[in-house]
Design a protein around this motif. Structure first.
Motif, PDB file in Angstrom:
ATOM      1  N   GLU A 115       0.829  -1.212   0.000  1.00  0.00           N
ATOM      2  CA  GLU A 115       0.000   0.000   0.000  1.00  0.00           C
ATOM      3  C   GLU A 115       0.861   1.260   0.000  1.00  0.00           C
ATOM      4  O   GLU A 115       0.592   2.217  -0.734  1.00  0.00           O
ATOM      5  N   ILE A 116       1.915   1.257   0.812  1.00  0.00           N
ATOM      6  CA  ILE A 116       2.786   2.439   0.894  1.00  0.00           C
ATOM      7  C   ILE A 116       3.480   2.690  -0.436  1.00  0.00           C
ATOM      8  O   ILE A 116       3.485   3.823  -0.954  1.00  0.00           O
ATOM      9  N   GLY A 214      12.312  -3.876  -4.482  1.00  0.00           N
ATOM     10  CA  GLY A 214      11.842  -2.781  -5.314  1.00  0.00           C
ATOM     11  C   GLY A 214      12.873  -2.393  -6.349  1.00  0.00           C
ATOM     12  O   GLY A 214      14.080  -2.576  -6.151  1.00  0.00           O
ATOM     13  N   LEU A 215      12.387  -1.839  -7.468  1.00  0.00           N
ATOM     14  CA  LEU A 215      13.273  -1.438  -8.564  1.00  0.00           C
ATOM     15  C   LEU A 215      12.722  -0.169  -9.200  1.00  0.00           C
ATOM     16  O   LEU A 215      11.530  -0.089  -9.496  1.00  0.00           O
ATOM     17  N   TYR A 216      13.608   0.811  -9.396  1.00  0.00           N
ATOM     18  CA  TYR A 216      13.225   2.035 -10.098  1.00  0.00           C
ATOM     19  C   TYR A 216      14.331   2.379 -11.086  1.00  0.00           C
ATOM     20  O   TYR A 216      15.483   2.595 -10.693  1.00  0.00           O
ATOM     21  N   ILE A 217      14.005   2.413 -12.375  1.00  0.00           N
ATOM     22  CA  ILE A 217      14.979   2.718 -13.424  1.00  0.00           C
ATOM     23  C   ILE A 217      14.401   3.794 -14.328  1.00  0.00           C
ATOM     24  O   ILE A 217      13.268   3.676 -14.814  1.00  0.00           O
ATOM     25  N   LYS A 227      17.274   7.392  -1.262  1.00  0.00           N
ATOM     26  CA  LYS A 227      17.166   7.759   0.151  1.00  0.00           C
ATOM     27  C   LYS A 227      15.813   8.397   0.449  1.00  0.00           C
ATOM     28  O   LYS A 227      15.171   8.094   1.458  1.00  0.00           O
ATOM     29  N   ASP A 228      15.353   9.272  -0.428  1.00  0.00           N
ATOM     30  CA  ASP A 228      14.061   9.929  -0.190  1.00  0.00           C
ATOM     31  C   ASP A 228      12.920   8.918  -0.194  1.00  0.00           C
ATOM     32  O   ASP A 228      11.994   8.995   0.630  1.00  0.00           O
ATOM     33  N   THR A 229      12.971   7.966  -1.120  1.00  0.00           N
ATOM     34  CA  THR A 229      11.915   6.960  -1.225  1.00  0.00           C
ATOM     35  C   THR A 229      11.855   6.101   0.030  1.00  0.00           C
ATOM     36  O   THR A 229      10.782   5.878   0.613  1.00  0.00           O
ATOM     37  N   LEU A 230      13.018   5.604   0.457  1.00  0.00           N
ATOM     38  CA  LEU A 230      13.041   4.716   1.611  1.00  0.00           C
ATOM     39  C   LEU A 230      12.766   5.469   2.911  1.00  0.00           C
ATOM     40  O   LEU A 230      12.199   4.910   3.849  1.00  0.00           O
ATOM     41  N   TYR A 231      13.156   6.725   2.979  1.00  0.00           N
ATOM     42  CA  TYR A 231      12.852   7.520   4.165  1.00  0.00           C
ATOM     43  C   TYR A 231      11.340   7.724   4.293  1.00  0.00           C
ATOM     44  O   TYR A 231      10.764   7.612   5.385  1.00  0.00           O
ATOM     45  N   GLN A 232      10.688   8.010   3.172  1.00  0.00           N
ATOM     46  CA  GLN A 232       9.236   8.171   3.191  1.00  0.00           C
ATOM     47  C   GLN A 232       8.555   6.870   3.604  1.00  0.00           C
ATOM     48  O   GLN A 232       7.593   6.863   4.381  1.00  0.00           O
ATOM     49  N   PHE A 233       9.068   5.751   3.085  1.00  0.00           N
ATOM     50  CA  PHE A 233       8.518   4.440   3.448  1.00  0.00           C
ATOM     51  C   PHE A 233       8.646   4.189   4.958  1.00  0.00           C
ATOM     52  O   PHE A 233       7.682   3.772   5.617  1.00  0.00           O
ATOM     53  N   LYS A 310      22.551   5.630 -20.534  1.00  0.00           N
ATOM     54  CA  LYS A 310      21.359   6.484 -20.599  1.00  0.00           C
ATOM     55  C   LYS A 310      20.511   6.393 -19.340  1.00  0.00           C
ATOM     56  O   LYS A 310      19.933   7.384 -18.889  1.00  0.00           O
ATOM     57  N   TYR A 311      20.453   5.181 -18.765  1.00  0.00           N
ATOM     58  CA  TYR A 311      19.551   4.960 -17.635  1.00  0.00           C
ATOM     59  C   TYR A 311      20.334   4.583 -16.383  1.00  0.00           C
ATOM     60  O   TYR A 311      21.392   3.933 -16.447  1.00  0.00           O
ATOM     61  N   THR A 312      19.816   5.007 -15.262  1.00  0.00           N
ATOM     62  CA  THR A 312      20.311   4.584 -13.957  1.00  0.00           C
ATOM     63  C   THR A 312      19.103   4.152 -13.124  1.00  0.00           C
ATOM     64  O   THR A 312      17.953   4.377 -13.498  1.00  0.00           O
ATOM     65  N   GLY A 313      19.377   3.536 -12.002  1.00  0.00           N
ATOM     66  CA  GLY A 313      18.263   3.090 -11.169  1.00  0.00           C
ATOM     67  C   GLY A 313      18.730   2.633  -9.807  1.00  0.00           C
ATOM     68  O   GLY A 313      19.935   2.490  -9.555  1.00  0.00           O
ATOM     69  N   PHE A 314      17.775   2.429  -8.934  1.00  0.00           N
ATOM     70  CA  PHE A 314      18.094   1.898  -7.614  1.00  0.00           C
ATOM     71  C   PHE A 314      17.210   0.694  -7.328  1.00  0.00           C
ATOM     72  O   PHE A 314      16.155   0.503  -7.930  1.00  0.00           O
ATOM     73  N   ALA A 315      17.685  -0.144  -6.403  1.00  0.00           N
ATOM     74  CA  ALA A 315      16.951  -1.341  -5.984  1.00  0.00           C
ATOM     75  C   ALA A 315      17.067  -1.457  -4.466  1.00  0.00           C
ATOM     76  O   ALA A 315      18.012  -0.941  -3.853  1.00  0.00           O
ATOM     77  N   PHE A 316      16.103  -2.140  -3.879  1.00  0.00           N
ATOM     78  CA  PHE A 316      16.125  -2.370  -2.434  1.00  0.00           C
ATOM     79  C   PHE A 316      15.382  -3.662  -2.140  1.00  0.00           C
ATOM     80  O   PHE A 316      14.615  -4.162  -2.971  1.00  0.00           O
ATOM     81  N   GLY A 317      15.636  -4.241  -0.980  1.00  0.00           N
ATOM     82  CA  GLY A 317      14.961  -5.470  -0.599  1.00  0.00           C
ATOM     83  C   GLY A 317      14.908  -5.610   0.910  1.00  0.00           C
ATOM     84  O   GLY A 317      15.838  -5.213   1.623  1.00  0.00           O
TER      85      GLY A 317
END
Length: 350
Positions: A115-116, A214-217, A227-233, A310-317
């Protein structure tokens, strides 16, 4: 024929009906289409014309008697059954409350995490649990001699050599690889699922557990976005007062990599609600580790057919059991899979 009518009338009047079986026998004998009364109506055509009217009246009277007797007996039996009370039932006892079910604690945590992240723009992706080595290891930058490839950590189904083995996926990162192979950026997804590792079962470890990755590219994705995404979570899941820190770490598929800790409430008034003395306790440091993260390694992007220039991204688990332990103060991982109703009922109002 009048003698037959009188005889059947006497039979109907004297017939005893105390059970459903007797009622059904009476219906067949006197009320049904093949009963005695119906048979007399068939004989009416043999009666002389001058007597037929009077005989017809006698037969109608006999038919009414049979139907009235049947209906009266039927109502009597139904009323007697409805008034019967089982002698073993104590009507003074309180009623039995409705036993409502409850969601499993891991399901509750998974739904909350999903949900978050859905509110943060992530969608949910799914993939197979039986996986090829390429998706579970090779595409994720695991070298051939990495310890995770060995039997002590992975459940192998087929050993066909490096890069060709079939196994139970050890993390949900394989879904990230499949997503990157089949879709072009921008990608923003989370991957919940059950994973398997060849470990001894104890209060602190299990051969299967649950993860959400999670994955964002996209273009120009930075570590600050991570950092902003995980802090908000963390704030939404653990409360606005939670503090967050990132520590350098290592994962084969991210560079740079970091583990994220949240502040422990041990030193706040009221005691430690988060760690609760579990194996994840802060041990006096004031911090509890909840997930791993990092920027997707360019080699992983190239392995999946994405231009790393061209692309960069972050992942977390993160482990769902770890989050559930912190939220619900659960001290033994085995409780999640034992289906003990005494444990599960604690979450009916969660």
């Amino acid at each position: 024929m009048i003698e037959q009518v009188n005889e059947i009338r006497q039979q109907i009047t004297a017939y005893t009906i105390d059970t459903k079986e007797q009622l059904e026998n009476f219906r067949i004998a006197y009320v049904g289409r093949k009963g005695a009364v119906a048979g007399l109506f068939e004989l009416l055509k043999t009666v002389p014309a001058e007597e037929r009217r009077a005989m017809g009246q006698e037969l109608n009277s006999l038919k009414d008697l049979a139907q009235e007797t049947f209906q009266a007996a039927q109502e009597r039996l139904e009323n007697s059954q409805s008034q019967q009370v089982t002698p073993d039932v104590d009507l003074t006892l309180p009623t039995i409350p409705n036993e409502t079910g409850s969601l499993h604690p891991l399901t509750l945590i998974r739904q909350r995490i999903v949900e978050i992240f859905e509110r943060l723009g992530f969608n949910v992706a799914d993939g197979p649990e039986i996986e090829e080595d390429w998706y579970n290891f090779t595409a994720l930058n695991f070298p051939e001699n990495h310890p995770a490839r060995e039997m002590q950590d992975t459940f192998f189904i087929e050993k066909n050599g490096p890069g060709k083995d079939i196994l139970l996926h050890t993390h949900t990162s394989n879904i990230q690889v499949r997503l990157m192979e089949t879709q072009q950026p921008p990608l923003r997804s989370i991957m919940p699922g059950r994973v398997y590792r060849n470990e001894a079962i104890s209060a602190r470890a299990h051969c299967f557990f649950h993860q959400i990755e999670g994955l964002y590219i996209d273009e120009n994705v930075s570590f600050k976005d991570l950092k902003d995404t995980l802090y908000q979570f963390a704030q939404e899941l653990f409360g606005s007062e939670v503090q967050v820190r990132f520590r350098p770490s290592y994962f084969p598929f991210t560079e740079p990599s970091a583990e994220m800790d949240i502040s422990c409430e041990m030193h706040r008034p009221g005691g430690c609600r988060i760690c609760g003395g579990t194996q994840n306790q802060c041990k006096g440091t004031g911090w509890v580790e909840i997930l791993g993260s990092g920027m997707v390694d360019p080699n992983v992007l190239e392995n999946c057919g994405i231009d790393s220039k061209k692309y960069t991204g972050f992942a977390f688990g993160m482990g769902i059991e770890r989050i559930a332990n912190l939220k619900y103060r659960v001290r033994d991982l085995r409780l999640y899979s034992e289906n003990d109703v005494r444990f599960l009922r604690q979450f009916e109002q969660a």
